[in-house]
Design an enzyme around this catalytic site. Sequence first.
Site, PDB file in Angstrom:
ATOM      1  N   ASP A   1       0.842  -1.193   0.000  1.00 54.38           N
ATOM      2  CA  ASP A   1       0.000   0.000   0.000  1.00 54.38           C
ATOM      3  C   ASP A   1       0.882   1.249   0.000  1.00 54.38           C
ATOM      4  OD1 ASP A   1      -2.752   1.193   0.520  1.00 54.38           O
ATOM      5  OD2 ASP A   1      -1.641   2.011   2.227  1.00 54.38           O
TER       6      ASP A   1
ATOM      7  N   GLU B   1       1.614  -0.278  -4.960  1.00 53.40           N
ATOM      8  CA  GLU B   1       0.764   0.829  -5.401  1.00 53.40           C
ATOM      9  C   GLU B   1       1.675   2.042  -5.503  1.00 53.40           C
ATOM     10  OE1 GLU B   1      -3.190   3.179  -3.815  1.00 53.40           O
ATOM     11  OE2 GLU B   1      -1.534   2.782  -2.460  1.00 53.40           O
TER      12      GLU B   1
HETATM   13  C1  NOJ Z   1      -4.230   3.439  -0.581  1.00 56.30           C
HETATM   14  C2  NOJ Z   1      -5.378   2.501  -0.384  1.00 56.30           C
HETATM   15  O1  NOJ Z   1      -5.690   1.920  -1.627  1.00 56.30           O
HETATM   16  C3  NOJ Z   1      -6.507   3.299   0.199  1.00 56.30           C
HETATM   17  O2  NOJ Z   1      -7.709   2.567   0.244  1.00 56.30           O
HETATM   18  C4  NOJ Z   1      -6.114   3.758   1.562  1.00 56.30           C
HETATM   19  O3  NOJ Z   1      -7.118   4.598   2.081  1.00 56.30           O
HETATM   20  C5  NOJ Z   1      -4.781   4.529   1.517  1.00 56.30           C
HETATM   21  N1  NOJ Z   1      -3.787   3.891   0.724  1.00 56.30           N
HETATM   22  C6  NOJ Z   1      -4.217   4.660   2.910  1.00 56.30           C
HETATM   23  O4  NOJ Z   1      -3.750   3.411   3.339  1.00 56.30           O
END
Ligand code: NOJ
Length: 580
Positions: free
Chosen positions: A233, A295
């Site tokens: 993440d 990500e």
């Molecule tokens: C990216 C995640 O995809 C999202 O859902 C989340 O709120 C933020 N990162 C914080 O972890």
Amino acid sequence: MTGIIISSDHRSSQSATPTHPVNSTGQATPPWWETAVLYQIYPLAFADSNGDGTGDLAGITQHLDYLNSDANPDCLGVDAIWLSPVNRSPMQDNGYDVSDYYDIDPVFGTMGDFAALIEAAHDRQLKVLMDLVINHTSSQHDWFIESASNRENPKHDWYLWRDAGPNGALPNNWVSYFGGPAWTWCEARQQYYYHAFNQNQPDLNWRNPAVRDAIHAVVRFWLDRGVDGFRLDASSVYAKDAQFRNNPLKLHARHQNAYDNQYHLYDKDLPENHQIIRELRQIFDEYGDRVLIGETFIDSGVHDSALFYGVQQDELHLPFTFEFTFSPWFPGYLQREIQKKELLTPQGAWPTYFLDNHDIPRHLSRWAGAADPIALARAAAMLLLTLRGTPVLYYGQELGMVDHDRIPADRLRDAVFAIDPDQPPPVTRDGVRTPMQWTAGLHAGFSDNPAADLWLPVNENYVGVNVATELADRDSVLHFYRSLLQIRKHQSKALRMGSWRTLIHYPDTHLAYVREWEDETVLVLINFADRVQDCALDVPLESDDWTVLLGSHVAAREILATPTVLQPLEVLLLQRFGGT
Ligand code: NOJ
């Protein structure tokens, strides 16, 4: 008919994009994640096994046969599931705020349920990927509670603490991605702590070796339990400027405090971030055969994704970038994104594509307005599943699920965005997280408890859009996805491993491209126009003799010459062997 010529050997010289080396090993057997189709599950929303109205691990296990199973001829046929976070969490960001990395949140079940899921998935040749949220923890994590207790505690520098400026001023101008300042005051320490996201999600201090060690131990813990990989993440914001310098502001920014109105020079995409990911990758390399996905954070473009593989390709296996999620449904725009990715993906690295995830409107809602939503769903599926790269589906996409845009205010769950009167109101992400639509019955088959208070309301379109109904309809979106997945898996190495090149330089009505592997060629045609369209090609084809793998207007196995026209919104997947 335009441009269909059986001709000699100018395939690569005339293509608009050069043919790319085929896969990371150059071998006929690439790593599993290059030929796999991944499927993202938002566990809260997938299946409720215990009648409490919330999705759980046992619910996922019960539905594995739907995802992949030799015993179920009707299965979808994906190869891996990625679970949004299931660790213990106060759920202020639905699990993206972990309070214990070594446990499963009770709402999802137990460690035993997780082990059972892994075993059952592996029995069905399904890999299991976890979400690893390690940019920040929950403010309820023991590490943060200890760190926040006083300035002398052993974990005092596990998070990013700064003194106030003169007159209590914030330490710098950094803002949270969710709106408002990125700094929150801690009474006990008389200091501010930094959070890239919500104030309940304090960022870890990755410069501290003890933090790195602690996270590395977490990674090993889950890999030892058979997890096949992670989606990291927010993996481009781990490192922050050591001096906490102000970000430069964009000129003429109307809302100075908004995230997009700063150049994120000092809080994002820092060079040091690469070392952090490299160290994580080293752990993966020890285990072998596991996949590390990241990500690369919301507005990183495709140009950045090249960097995220690592200069020595020793960082992410698959960097998620957001080219399709921010593209209009227009062939020229989409092709430009694909061509950029083809050109910029380093040799030996492998791309990945997705249309939807849990943070953004579903593509059928983003691209709403199409004359025929089913045709749009088919066209989008054809695109995603025929590119050179690992496709990722988001649960329900295979049914044609759309956003629920009428969730009553008192049922909304997504509460992380700061409300700032100076800014447009935040858009809730709940609409893309509604229960999976299994049947036309009670709660769309998500829960069998009539009295269950569902985690979010079911989208009202579930009566027509659900697994059971669509399985019984050969023309459904689900059948189209199933067919594409079967073809990828069993009928075409070119689709799994082949190169990609376009046959149209500047498409504005239709896409036409080929995937090529050894003596196999697959031709993909997608008509975006709601009218009969000349199938004009700029790059001549050498063959005029195709077998239909899948088509919206013709039956599979038909033999076709290269089409000269496409029907309104027609999609066509053609194959031929030999004789190039
Ligand atoms: C990216 C995640 O995809 C999202 O859902 C989340 O709120 C933020 N990162 C914080 O972890």
